[in-house]
Design an enzyme around this catalytic site. Structure first.
Site, PDB file in Angstrom:
ATOM      1  N   LYS A  12       0.824  -1.207   0.000  1.00  9.64           N
ATOM      2  CA  LYS A  12       0.000   0.000   0.000  1.00  9.64           C
ATOM      3  C   LYS A  12       0.871   1.276   0.000  1.00  9.64           C
ATOM      4  O   LYS A  12       2.086   1.200   0.185  1.00  9.64           O
ATOM      5  CB  LYS A  12      -0.937  -0.021   1.214  1.00  9.64           C
ATOM      6  CG  LYS A  12      -1.944  -1.196   1.191  1.00  9.64           C
ATOM      7  CD  LYS A  12      -2.778  -1.244  -0.082  1.00  9.64           C
ATOM      8  CE  LYS A  12      -4.085  -1.997   0.061  1.00  9.64           C
ATOM      9  NZ  LYS A  12      -3.982  -3.458  -0.076  1.00  9.64           N
TER      10      LYS A  12
HETATM   11  C1  LIG Z   1      -5.369  -4.196   0.732  1.00 11.22           C
HETATM   12  C2  LIG Z   1      -6.835  -4.045   0.760  1.00 11.22           C
HETATM   13  C3  LIG Z   1      -7.620  -4.450   1.853  1.00 11.22           C
HETATM   14  C4  LIG Z   1      -7.111  -5.266   2.986  1.00 11.22           C
HETATM   15  O1  LIG Z   1      -5.957  -4.924   3.539  1.00 11.22           O
HETATM   16  P1  LIG Z   1      -4.986  -5.982   4.250  1.00 11.22           P
HETATM   17  O2  LIG Z   1      -4.188  -5.056   5.101  1.00 11.22           O
HETATM   18  O3  LIG Z   1      -4.169  -6.653   3.199  1.00 11.22           O
HETATM   19  O4  LIG Z   1      -5.806  -6.906   5.059  1.00 11.22           O
HETATM   20  C5  LIG Z   1      -8.963  -4.179   1.822  1.00 11.22           C
HETATM   21  N1  LIG Z   1      -9.546  -3.565   0.783  1.00 11.22           N
HETATM   22  C6  LIG Z   1      -8.835  -3.182  -0.289  1.00 11.22           C
HETATM   23  C7  LIG Z   1      -9.539  -2.495  -1.413  1.00 11.22           C
HETATM   24  C8  LIG Z   1      -7.472  -3.426  -0.348  1.00 11.22           C
HETATM   25  O5  LIG Z   1      -6.788  -3.073  -1.438  1.00 11.22           O
END
Ligand SMILES: *Cc1c(COP(=O)(O)O)cnc(C)c1O
Length: 399
Positions: free
Chosen positions: A186
């Protein structure tokens, strides 16, 4: 796009502060921790950076969504309207609460189509969950109005759009609650982590306790805390929060690089006749972590993907239509209700019904869409080279 591309001295310093004391947990141990509270510091930085009243860190973005739903009172049998283009975590969180994911079409914003949301509302609808995919936002004014009219909760999954804004407000701070993910890919990362943001004190207090076994965190002795309600362990560790603290200080730099690289790349792609770009309800609020563009037809899109592959430039270009993680088309495990444990009948019925559901509008968009991830490490020269190469391959593939 991902903050891991800028991992360095700053992260090491913050993590070392924690290693010096050896207090890896975010709560308690007041003496030995010698004033080091990385999770608290990161929560304060999140509130300040994004203009949220409250922030509760969690162990992941999925845990943040789950926590937000619990705190908002979403549970057994409640319907949550979400888009057919998202990440699997969105429906995982809904299912884990005993609630029912109701998947609906997206539009050219690549997120919830307001008309599709309206059409899906039933007396059991409790929440609308827009997912701000690929760095940019849903039509939040339209969704807010629908939610207000029907007294439905608005929960923003802003996991992929850290730093994006809508009419001056940070994505994730506009609904009743919103979430970010700080997983490894992210915009800013903790390694693993997430956050629930809200301006509602009650939602925050509930989120705080829910992520720590229901502890009320009212006294100075955590062991003597009362448990006003059930919770789980969705805590972040101090090591992860320390990484995030270094990263959030670099967010403005990340966003500036993304914007610059995105706009250079776009200036090449837009020279190709027939190519259009994703609709952005507030163009000034794009986080620019991706450049998403549409070819006129599916056949041409597939041809371009092939041509990119042959030219060795496919990496970082996502054709979500054929992707296992992000689009309903390939979610067979969901549609076949492949759960390790028994699901409720209502959940089972709702998700197996997806086997025969059609998402023609979404198909028509996703089958023509390519999203290009914007790297923080590209030099200006490299983006120009990349753009020129894209243009050359696109022109010859489409001629
Ligand atoms: C990455 C992501 C999540 C979940 O995040 P994690 O930290 O990997 O559990 C939820 N929604 C979206 C749209 C994402 O891209």
């Amino acid at each position: 796009m991902p903050g891991f591309e800028f991992f360095g001295e700053e992260e090491r310093k913050e993590v070392n502060d924690v290693l010096e004391t050896g207090i890896l947990m975010r709560y308690g141990f007041d003496g030995p921790r010698k004033g080091i509270w990385k999770s608290k510091e990161l929560e304060a930085a999140i509130c300040k950076t994004f203009g949220s009243e409250y922030a509760q860190l969690t162990s992941s973005g999925t845990a943040a969504l789950t926590t937000a739903m619990a705190a908002l009172g979403i549970g057994a049998g409640d319907e949550v309207i979400m888009p057919a283009f998202t990440f699997v975590a969105s429906f995982e969180a809904v299912l884990s609460m005993g609630a029912i994911p109701v998947l609906v079409d997206i539009d050219e914003t690549l997120t919830l189509a307001p008309a599709a949301v309206k059409a899906a509302i039933t007396p059991r609808t409790k929440c609308v969950m827009p997912v701000h995919m690929c760095g940019s936002m849903a039509d939040l004014d339209a969704l807010k109005q629908i939610c207000a009219e029907h007294q439905i909760i608005l929960l923003e999954d802003a996991c992929q759009s850290i730093g994006g804004t809508y009419k001056g407000k940070a994505l994730g701070t506009i609904g009743d609650a919103g979430t970010f993910s700080f997983d490894f890919v992210k915009t800013i990362t903790c390694g693993e982590g997430g956050v629930v943001m809200t301006n509602n004190k009650d939602v925050y207090i509930k989120s705080d306790a829910f992520t720590d076994h229901g502890h009320d965190h009212l006294g100075v002795d955590r062991g003597a805390d009362l448990h006003p309600f059930l919770g789980y362990n969705f805590r972040i560790s101090e090591l992860h929060a320390a990484v995030g603290l270094a990263q959030i200080k670099k967010l403005d730099t990340f966003l500036a690089i993304q914007k610059k690289n995105n706009q250079i790349l776009r200036s090449y792609i837009e020279q190709v006749p027939g190519i259009e770009f994703r609709q952005v309800p507030d163009p000034s609020g794009d986080s620019f972590s991706f450049l998403s563009w549409f070819l006129p037809t599916q056949v041409q899109t597939e041809k371009v993907i092939e041509a990119f592959k042959e030219a060795g430039i496919l990496a970082g270009n996502f054709y979500w239509y054929a992707n296992n993680w992000h689009y309903i088309r390939k979610w067979d495990h969901l549609k076949n209700a492949k759960s390790l444990y028994p699901l409720s009948e209502a959940q089972q019925n709702a998700i197996t019904a997806l086997q025969t559901s059609h998402f023609e509008k979404s198909d028509a968009i996703m089958s023509r869409c390519i999203s290009t991830a914007i790297s923080l490490t590209w030099t200006e020269e490299q983006v120009h080279e990349k753009g020129a190469k894209f243009l050359q391959v696109l022109q010859s593939a489409l001629s």
